[in-house]
Design an enzyme around this catalytic site. Structure first.
Site, PDB file in Angstrom:
ATOM      1  N   ILE A  83       0.829  -1.209   0.000  1.00  0.00           N
ATOM      2  CA  ILE A  83       0.000   0.000   0.000  1.00  0.00           C
ATOM      3  C   ILE A  83       0.862   1.257   0.000  1.00  0.00           C
ATOM      4  O   ILE A  83       0.516   2.267  -0.625  1.00  0.00           O
ATOM      5  CB  ILE A  83      -0.982  -0.003   1.197  1.00  0.00           C
ATOM      6  CG1 ILE A  83      -2.011   1.122   1.046  1.00  0.00           C
ATOM      7  CG2 ILE A  83      -0.248   0.144   2.522  1.00  0.00           C
ATOM      8  CD1 ILE A  83      -2.939   0.961  -0.125  1.00  0.00           C
ATOM      9  N   SER A 114      11.503   0.926   7.835  1.00  0.00           N
ATOM     10  CA  SER A 114      11.017  -0.399   7.476  1.00  0.00           C
ATOM     11  C   SER A 114      12.106  -1.413   7.742  1.00  0.00           C
ATOM     12  O   SER A 114      13.292  -1.111   7.569  1.00  0.00           O
ATOM     13  CB  SER A 114      10.614  -0.441   5.993  1.00  0.00           C
ATOM     14  OG  SER A 114      10.236  -1.750   5.611  1.00  0.00           O
ATOM     15  N   ARG A 115      11.708  -2.605   8.140  1.00  0.00           N
ATOM     16  CA  ARG A 115      12.694  -3.657   8.369  1.00  0.00           C
ATOM     17  C   ARG A 115      13.274  -4.186   7.064  1.00  0.00           C
ATOM     18  O   ARG A 115      14.381  -4.729   7.047  1.00  0.00           O
ATOM     19  CB  ARG A 115      12.065  -4.801   9.159  1.00  0.00           C
ATOM     20  CG  ARG A 115      11.770  -4.472  10.605  1.00  0.00           C
ATOM     21  CD  ARG A 115      11.105  -5.623  11.318  1.00  0.00           C
ATOM     22  NE  ARG A 115       9.805  -5.955  10.737  1.00  0.00           N
ATOM     23  CZ  ARG A 115       9.035  -6.941  11.169  1.00  0.00           C
ATOM     24  NH1 ARG A 115       9.445  -7.719  12.160  1.00  0.00           N
ATOM     25  NH2 ARG A 115       7.861  -7.177  10.601  1.00  0.00           N
ATOM     26  N   LYS A 119      -5.883   3.024   7.203  1.00  0.00           N
ATOM     27  CA  LYS A 119      -7.072   2.330   7.700  1.00  0.00           C
ATOM     28  C   LYS A 119      -6.807   0.828   7.784  1.00  0.00           C
ATOM     29  O   LYS A 119      -5.989   0.308   7.015  1.00  0.00           O
ATOM     30  CB  LYS A 119      -8.289   2.646   6.825  1.00  0.00           C
ATOM     31  CG  LYS A 119      -8.204   2.095   5.387  1.00  0.00           C
ATOM     32  CD  LYS A 119      -8.670   0.665   5.317  1.00  0.00           C
ATOM     33  CE  LYS A 119      -8.314  -0.004   4.025  1.00  0.00           C
ATOM     34  NZ  LYS A 119      -8.551  -1.465   4.026  1.00  0.00           N
ATOM     35  N   ASP A 164     -11.243  -5.898   6.299  1.00  0.00           N
ATOM     36  CA  ASP A 164     -10.218  -4.922   5.904  1.00  0.00           C
ATOM     37  C   ASP A 164     -10.635  -4.152   4.653  1.00  0.00           C
ATOM     38  O   ASP A 164     -10.615  -2.919   4.648  1.00  0.00           O
ATOM     39  CB  ASP A 164      -8.872  -5.624   5.700  1.00  0.00           C
ATOM     40  CG  ASP A 164      -7.780  -4.664   5.267  1.00  0.00           C
ATOM     41  OD1 ASP A 164      -7.215  -3.972   6.123  1.00  0.00           O
ATOM     42  OD2 ASP A 164      -7.502  -4.597   4.042  1.00  0.00           O
TER      43      ASP A 164
END
Length: 314
Positions: free
Chosen positions: A18, A40-41, A94, A172
């Site tokens: 996303i 971010s990993r 969201k 979702d």
């Protein structure tokens, strides 16, 4: 002589599908924002400073005072809390959290810290939503039918978190429909019954049927292959109205409305975030998530066939 304000620095946390598909392009096209860092990993954005530890990022970049969280809902509360404690403004993808209580806690913390918290609902920014809301003001709603069917393998490829507790399953995407419904209806509705289909090997539903007051019904399904369906059809005292393609198209009595040029859902979200920060305000509307929570408490559970992202395993 007047000068335009420089773009405000923002960090994007969670560089997954996303973020790459929507958040990064919206920010890179905006004159109001500078994507100054990512956290971010495993993911990164070319040309943008990258961090893999959120605590270290907060300590290293106090000049970045706005953070957009694109993480799955399960870890989001801890990240949001740390950001708010560090007096950063926070935008939430969201759904805004795993539970209503989590988001209420973040809302209180943001108010205490004097920073902005924005629980974003991207589908409310679709091109036809504002026009549909305006049309319904002068009409009595007789009933509505929501059909929200898509392919989880296409939109969440291999993302097992959606089927873990807190991931919400088909809710979702379904919450996108509920975010539009709660935005456009002149009078609120509430859930009275639900049926939820759980794959026998998963913890969250893959399909749902919801009945609301006001003769409003919804069907969500994550097993749709081929063309995807995101429709809201409403019968009113003055004819019919339909939002299609997730709110991108509006039809009144079967005739497509000519909608003005629209910047897109995520550019609109970031414009809203810029305005909230400038005004020192927050926007945390939990109406769509209340319907999801009600479905989880009222819903009759039905067990269905197991689901695997790899079709060969099913």
């Amino acid at each position: 002589m007047s000068y335009a304000n420089p773009p405000r620095k923002i960090a994007l946390v969670g560089i997954g599908k996303i973020a790459r598909d929507q958040h990064v392009p919206a920010l890179q096209a905006s004159s109001e924002w500078e994507l100054a860092a990512t956290v971010s990993r495993s993911g990164s954005v070319e040309g943008v400073e990258a961090h893999d530890d959120f605590d270290a990022f907060l300590a290293a970049r106090p000049d970045i005072d706005v953070i957009s969280l694109c993480l799955p809902p399960q870890p989001r509360f801890d990240y949001a809390r740390k950001a708010l404690m560090a007096r950063r403004h926070v935008m939430l993808e969201k759904p805004p959290g795993q539970t209503l209580a989590e988001v209420h806690a973040l809302q209180r913390l943001a108010a205490t810290q004097g920073v902005t918290l924005f629980a974003s609902w991207h589908s409310r920014m679709a091109a036809g939503v504002a026009a549909a809301k305006s049309r319904l003001v002068e009409r009595v709603v007789r009933g509505a039918r929501i059909t929200w069917k898509e392919d989880v393998r296409k939109w969440h490829p291999g993302q097992d978190w959606v089927f873990e507790p807190g991931g919400m399953g088909v809710m979702d995407p379904g919450i996108n429909a509920l975010s539009i419904l709660t935005e456009i209806l002149p009078e609120p509705v509430h859930l009275v019954a639900a049926e939820l289909e759980f794959p026998e090997n998963r913890h969250t539903p893959i399909a749902a049927r919801l009945d609301f007051t006001g003769n409003v019904r919804a069907v969500f399904d994550w097993r749709q292959e081929g063309p995807q369906t995101w429709d809201i059809e409403i019968e009113t005292s003055k004819g019919s109205l339909a939002l299609r393609d997730g709110g991108a198209r509006l039809e009144v009595d079967g005739v497509a409305e000519d909608l003005a040029d629209h910047p897109g859902e995520y550019p609109s979200l970031y414009a809203r975030m810029a305005d909230l920060v400038a005004r020192g305000q927050s926007d945390v509307d939990l109406a769509p998530m209340i319907h999801v929570a009600d479905a989880m408490t009222l819903g009759r559970r039905v067990t269905t066939a197991p689901f695997e992202f790899d079709k060969e395993k099913t």
